[in-house]
Write a protein that holds these residues in place. Structure first.
Motif, PDB file in Angstrom:
ATOM      1  N   ILE A 187      10.149   1.780  10.495  1.00  0.00           N
ATOM      2  CA  ILE A 187       9.434   3.054  10.273  1.00  0.00           C
ATOM      3  C   ILE A 187       8.015   2.766   9.788  1.00  0.00           C
ATOM      4  CG2 ILE A 187       9.367   5.125   8.787  1.00  0.00           C
ATOM      5  CD1 ILE A 187      11.509   5.262  10.959  1.00  0.00           C
ATOM      6  N   ILE A 188       7.903   1.849   8.837  1.00  0.00           N
ATOM      7  CA  ILE A 188       6.575   1.512   8.305  1.00  0.00           C
ATOM      8  C   ILE A 188       5.706   0.910   9.412  1.00  0.00           C
ATOM      9  CG2 ILE A 188       5.330   0.052   6.652  1.00  0.00           C
ATOM     10  CD1 ILE A 188       6.798   2.392   5.329  1.00  0.00           C
ATOM     11  N   ALA A 189       6.287   0.039  10.214  1.00  0.00           N
ATOM     12  CA  ALA A 189       5.508  -0.587  11.294  1.00  0.00           C
ATOM     13  C   ALA A 189       4.972   0.473  12.247  1.00  0.00           C
ATOM     14  CB  ALA A 189       6.378  -1.587  12.050  1.00  0.00           C
ATOM     15  N   ALA A 190       5.817   1.436  12.603  1.00  0.00           N
ATOM     16  CA  ALA A 190       5.386   2.488  13.533  1.00  0.00           C
ATOM     17  C   ALA A 190       4.324   3.379  12.889  1.00  0.00           C
ATOM     18  CB  ALA A 190       6.599   3.318  13.961  1.00  0.00           C
ATOM     19  N   GLN A 191       4.522   3.722  11.621  1.00  0.00           N
ATOM     20  CA  GLN A 191       3.548   4.593  10.953  1.00  0.00           C
ATOM     21  C   GLN A 191       2.211   3.872  10.783  1.00  0.00           C
ATOM     22  OE1 GLN A 191       5.695   5.878   7.400  1.00  0.00           O
ATOM     23  NE2 GLN A 191       6.477   7.671   8.465  1.00  0.00           N
ATOM     24  N   MET A 192       2.276   2.576  10.514  1.00  0.00           N
ATOM     25  CA  MET A 192       1.018   1.813  10.398  1.00  0.00           C
ATOM     26  C   MET A 192       0.298   1.760  11.743  1.00  0.00           C
ATOM     27  SD  MET A 192       1.756  -1.488   8.002  1.00  0.00           S
ATOM     28  CE  MET A 192       0.022  -1.963   7.953  1.00  0.00           C
ATOM     29  N   ALA A 193       1.041   1.442  12.786  1.00  0.00           N
ATOM     30  CA  ALA A 193       0.422   1.271  14.107  1.00  0.00           C
ATOM     31  C   ALA A 193      -0.272   2.560  14.549  1.00  0.00           C
ATOM     32  CB  ALA A 193       1.479   0.841  15.120  1.00  0.00           C
ATOM     33  N   LEU A 194       0.370   3.706  14.269  1.00  0.00           N
ATOM     34  CA  LEU A 194      -0.158   4.968  14.799  1.00  0.00           C
ATOM     35  C   LEU A 194      -1.079   5.710  13.832  1.00  0.00           C
ATOM     36  CD1 LEU A 194       3.048   6.305  16.589  1.00  0.00           C
ATOM     37  CD2 LEU A 194       1.015   5.295  17.638  1.00  0.00           C
ATOM     38  N   SER A 195      -0.882   5.544  12.533  1.00  0.00           N
ATOM     39  CA  SER A 195      -1.647   6.360  11.573  1.00  0.00           C
ATOM     40  C   SER A 195      -2.982   5.749  11.188  1.00  0.00           C
ATOM     41  CB  SER A 195      -0.847   6.554  10.269  1.00  0.00           C
ATOM     42  OG  SER A 195       0.412   7.099  10.504  1.00  0.00           O
ATOM     43  N   ILE A 196      -3.091   4.430  11.311  1.00  0.00           N
ATOM     44  CA  ILE A 196      -4.301   3.759  10.806  1.00  0.00           C
ATOM     45  C   ILE A 196      -5.314   3.571  11.934  1.00  0.00           C
ATOM     46  CG2 ILE A 196      -5.190   1.643   9.743  1.00  0.00           C
ATOM     47  CD1 ILE A 196      -2.426   1.263   8.475  1.00  0.00           C
ATOM     48  N   PRO A 197      -6.504   4.119  11.781  1.00  0.00           N
ATOM     49  CA  PRO A 197      -7.507   3.965  12.849  1.00  0.00           C
ATOM     50  C   PRO A 197      -8.143   2.573  12.862  1.00  0.00           C
ATOM     51  CG  PRO A 197      -8.359   5.387  11.104  1.00  0.00           C
ATOM     52  CD  PRO A 197      -6.975   4.964  10.683  1.00  0.00           C
ATOM     53  N   ASP A 198      -8.643   2.184  14.023  1.00  0.00           N
ATOM     54  CA  ASP A 198      -9.316   0.886  14.156  1.00  0.00           C
ATOM     55  C   ASP A 198     -10.598   0.839  13.330  1.00  0.00           C
ATOM     56  OD1 ASP A 198      -7.393  -0.111  15.861  1.00  0.00           O
ATOM     57  OD2 ASP A 198      -8.416   0.621  17.667  1.00  0.00           O
ATOM     58  N   SER A 199     -11.130   2.011  12.993  1.00  0.00           N
ATOM     59  CA  SER A 199     -12.389   2.076  12.231  1.00  0.00           C
ATOM     60  C   SER A 199     -12.199   1.722  10.752  1.00  0.00           C
ATOM     61  CB  SER A 199     -12.974   3.491  12.332  1.00  0.00           C
ATOM     62  OG  SER A 199     -11.991   4.464  12.003  1.00  0.00           O
ATOM     63  N   SER A 200     -11.013   1.289  10.382  1.00  0.00           N
ATOM     64  CA  SER A 200     -10.722   1.064   8.959  1.00  0.00           C
ATOM     65  C   SER A 200     -11.379  -0.196   8.419  1.00  0.00           C
ATOM     66  CB  SER A 200      -9.207   0.968   8.752  1.00  0.00           C
ATOM     67  OG  SER A 200      -8.602   2.180   9.125  1.00  0.00           O
ATOM     68  N   THR A 201     -11.796  -0.105   7.171  1.00  0.00           N
ATOM     69  CA  THR A 201     -12.359  -1.250   6.441  1.00  0.00           C
ATOM     70  C   THR A 201     -11.669  -1.300   5.074  1.00  0.00           C
ATOM     71  OG1 THR A 201     -14.073   0.011   5.293  1.00  0.00           O
ATOM     72  CG2 THR A 201     -14.618  -0.808   7.507  1.00  0.00           C
TER      73      THR A 201
ATOM     74  N   ARG B 244       1.147  -7.141   8.068  1.00  0.00           N
ATOM     75  CA  ARG B 244       0.730  -6.378   9.267  1.00  0.00           C
ATOM     76  C   ARG B 244      -0.776  -6.130   9.272  1.00  0.00           C
ATOM     77  NH1 ARG B 244       4.580  -4.593  13.446  1.00  0.00           N
ATOM     78  NH2 ARG B 244       6.150  -6.110  12.860  1.00  0.00           N
ATOM     79  N   LEU B 245      -1.324  -5.814   8.092  1.00  0.00           N
ATOM     80  CA  LEU B 245      -2.772  -5.590   8.012  1.00  0.00           C
ATOM     81  C   LEU B 245      -3.523  -6.866   8.389  1.00  0.00           C
ATOM     82  CD1 LEU B 245      -3.130  -3.573   4.661  1.00  0.00           C
ATOM     83  CD2 LEU B 245      -3.701  -2.730   6.954  1.00  0.00           C
ATOM     84  N   GLU B 246      -3.041  -7.996   7.875  1.00  0.00           N
ATOM     85  CA  GLU B 246      -3.721  -9.270   8.145  1.00  0.00           C
ATOM     86  C   GLU B 246      -3.619  -9.643   9.622  1.00  0.00           C
ATOM     87  OE1 GLU B 246      -3.288 -11.302   3.714  1.00  0.00           O
ATOM     88  OE2 GLU B 246      -1.947 -11.939   5.325  1.00  0.00           O
ATOM     89  N   ARG B 247      -2.512  -9.249  10.230  1.00  0.00           N
ATOM     90  CA  ARG B 247      -2.335  -9.566  11.647  1.00  0.00           C
ATOM     91  C   ARG B 247      -3.262  -8.697  12.511  1.00  0.00           C
ATOM     92  NH1 ARG B 247       3.748  -9.123  13.531  1.00  0.00           N
ATOM     93  NH2 ARG B 247       4.093 -10.478  11.775  1.00  0.00           N
ATOM     94  N   ARG B 248      -3.469  -7.476  12.088  1.00  0.00           N
ATOM     95  CA  ARG B 248      -4.231  -6.539  12.929  1.00  0.00           C
ATOM     96  C   ARG B 248      -5.746  -6.602  12.722  1.00  0.00           C
ATOM     97  NH1 ARG B 248      -3.411   0.051  13.169  1.00  0.00           N
ATOM     98  NH2 ARG B 248      -5.500   0.507  13.956  1.00  0.00           N
ATOM     99  N   PHE B 249      -6.139  -6.831  11.471  1.00  0.00           N
ATOM    100  CA  PHE B 249      -7.571  -6.735  11.154  1.00  0.00           C
ATOM    101  C   PHE B 249      -8.155  -8.101  10.784  1.00  0.00           C
ATOM    102  CE2 PHE B 249      -6.019  -2.417  10.256  1.00  0.00           C
ATOM    103  CZ  PHE B 249      -6.939  -1.655  10.969  1.00  0.00           C
ATOM    104  N   ASP B 250      -9.471  -8.162  10.706  1.00  0.00           N
ATOM    105  CA  ASP B 250     -10.156  -9.360  10.209  1.00  0.00           C
ATOM    106  C   ASP B 250      -9.657  -9.653   8.790  1.00  0.00           C
ATOM    107  OD1 ASP B 250     -11.609  -9.441  12.455  1.00  0.00           O
ATOM    108  OD2 ASP B 250     -13.397  -8.479  11.608  1.00  0.00           O
ATOM    109  N   PRO B 251      -9.759 -10.925   8.347  1.00  0.00           N
ATOM    110  CA  PRO B 251      -9.252 -11.268   7.018  1.00  0.00           C
ATOM    111  C   PRO B 251      -9.828 -10.394   5.897  1.00  0.00           C
ATOM    112  CG  PRO B 251      -9.844 -13.248   8.218  1.00  0.00           C
ATOM    113  CD  PRO B 251     -10.245 -12.095   9.086  1.00  0.00           C
ATOM    114  N   GLY B 252     -11.111 -10.072   5.986  1.00  0.00           N
ATOM    115  CA  GLY B 252     -11.725  -9.269   4.920  1.00  0.00           C
ATOM    116  C   GLY B 252     -11.074  -7.903   4.798  1.00  0.00           C
ATOM    117  N   VAL B 253     -10.661  -7.353   5.920  1.00  0.00           N
ATOM    118  CA  VAL B 253     -10.007  -6.045   5.919  1.00  0.00           C
ATOM    119  C   VAL B 253      -8.527  -6.228   5.574  1.00  0.00           C
ATOM    120  CG1 VAL B 253      -9.518  -3.962   7.281  1.00  0.00           C
ATOM    121  CG2 VAL B 253     -11.623  -5.276   7.696  1.00  0.00           C
ATOM    122  N   GLY B 254      -7.888  -7.168   6.247  1.00  0.00           N
ATOM    123  CA  GLY B 254      -6.454  -7.371   6.054  1.00  0.00           C
ATOM    124  C   GLY B 254      -6.095  -7.686   4.610  1.00  0.00           C
ATOM    125  N   ARG B 255      -6.962  -8.480   3.975  1.00  0.00           N
ATOM    126  CA  ARG B 255      -6.688  -8.854   2.579  1.00  0.00           C
ATOM    127  C   ARG B 255      -7.302  -7.881   1.592  1.00  0.00           C
ATOM    128  NH1 ARG B 255      -8.711 -14.694   3.473  1.00  0.00           N
ATOM    129  NH2 ARG B 255      -7.206 -15.401   5.011  1.00  0.00           N
TER     130      ARG B 255
END
Ligand code: PEP
Length: 250
Positions: A140-154, A189-200
């Protein structure tokens, strides 16, 4: 290092007199070691922002529309929140997903609008008790993360709040291992999807029946960067010790 965040969600509670609680919070925390965010109802945002004008407490909304302006009676845009003095907005709270049929796609569109308006989007996600009992929490968390979080996130314009639906307003909380499992999962999941600065750098809050007497234990869980607090944020006398517990863990 991620700066810890204590966020209060007043939900549909608060009249002008409630700003006294905010003033008490300002007095109790003149120089906080953590970020503090208070999200009153939209009717109080402007006055709340004025109360905190000389103080680092941030004021946030509890929802916004995905469009900038237009024929949407009763709705409030991200730009309007910003204009009222808000610096953030809670999105995808389970009460909005439940009461207003908001999907993760809707939440992503709102988050994109919030970020474009210069607001920090506090995106909520979490499982129901039935989903946890069926061992579906991480899916559930994986699906909500994939769909709810925009690529524009920092790291600056996104905060994630893990809020198990069954813990909200019930007095029930997951144990430390359960909270840790989900927060570690979100971080990975954040680290996998975004650059390290964003993921961490994105902060992950826990929300659901956080109180003065359980805050300390929750804040000791790795990858818990703070809390989204509902009921216990309404009174400065309850929220203040939670903020103090977070400061001690920082
Ligand atoms: C919430 O509404 O986000 C919440 C966590 O509520 P409570 O702290 O009252 O469980």
């Amino acid at each position: 290092m991620r700066r810890k965040l204590a966020a209060g969600n007043w939900k549909m509670n608060g009249l002008t007199a409630s700003l006294g609680e905010l003033r008490s919070l300002v007095t109790a925390h003149p120089d906080p070691m953590v970020d503090i965010l208070v999200c009153p109802p939209a009717t109080l945002i402007s006055q709340a922002a004025q109360c905190c004008a000389e103080h680092p407490i941030g004021i946030g909304g509890q929802d916004c529309h995905a469009e900038r302006a237009g024929a949407h009676t009763g709705d409030v845009s991200a730009e309007m929140l910003k204009d009222s003095g808000a610096c953030a907005v809670i999105l995808g709270h389970s009460e909005r997903r439940g009461d207003h049929g908001e999907t993760s796609d809707t939440v992503r569109a709102k988050a994109r609008a919030a970020q474009a308006a210069g607001l920090m989007a506090v995106i909520c996600m979490g499982e129901s008790l039935a989903q946890r009992d069926a061992a579906n929490t991480l899916d559930i968390i994986a699906a909500q993360m994939a769909l709810s979080i925009p690529d524009s996130s920092t790291a600056e314009n996104l905060v994630i709040a893990y809020e198990p639906i069954w813990a909200i307003g019930t007095g029930l909380t997951p144990d430390a291992a359960q909270i840790g499992e989900v927060h570690d999962f979100i971080r990975t999941r954040l680290e996998r999807r975004f650059d390290p600065g964003v993921g961490r750098g994105v902060r992950i809050l826990y929300g659901g029946s956080v109180k003065p007497d359980n805050a300390d234990a929750i804040f000791r869980v790795p990858n818990v960067d703070g809390a989204l607090v509902g009921g216990a944020s309404l009174k400065a006398g309850d929220f203040s010790p939670i903020i103090a517990a977070l400061e001690s863990s920082a």
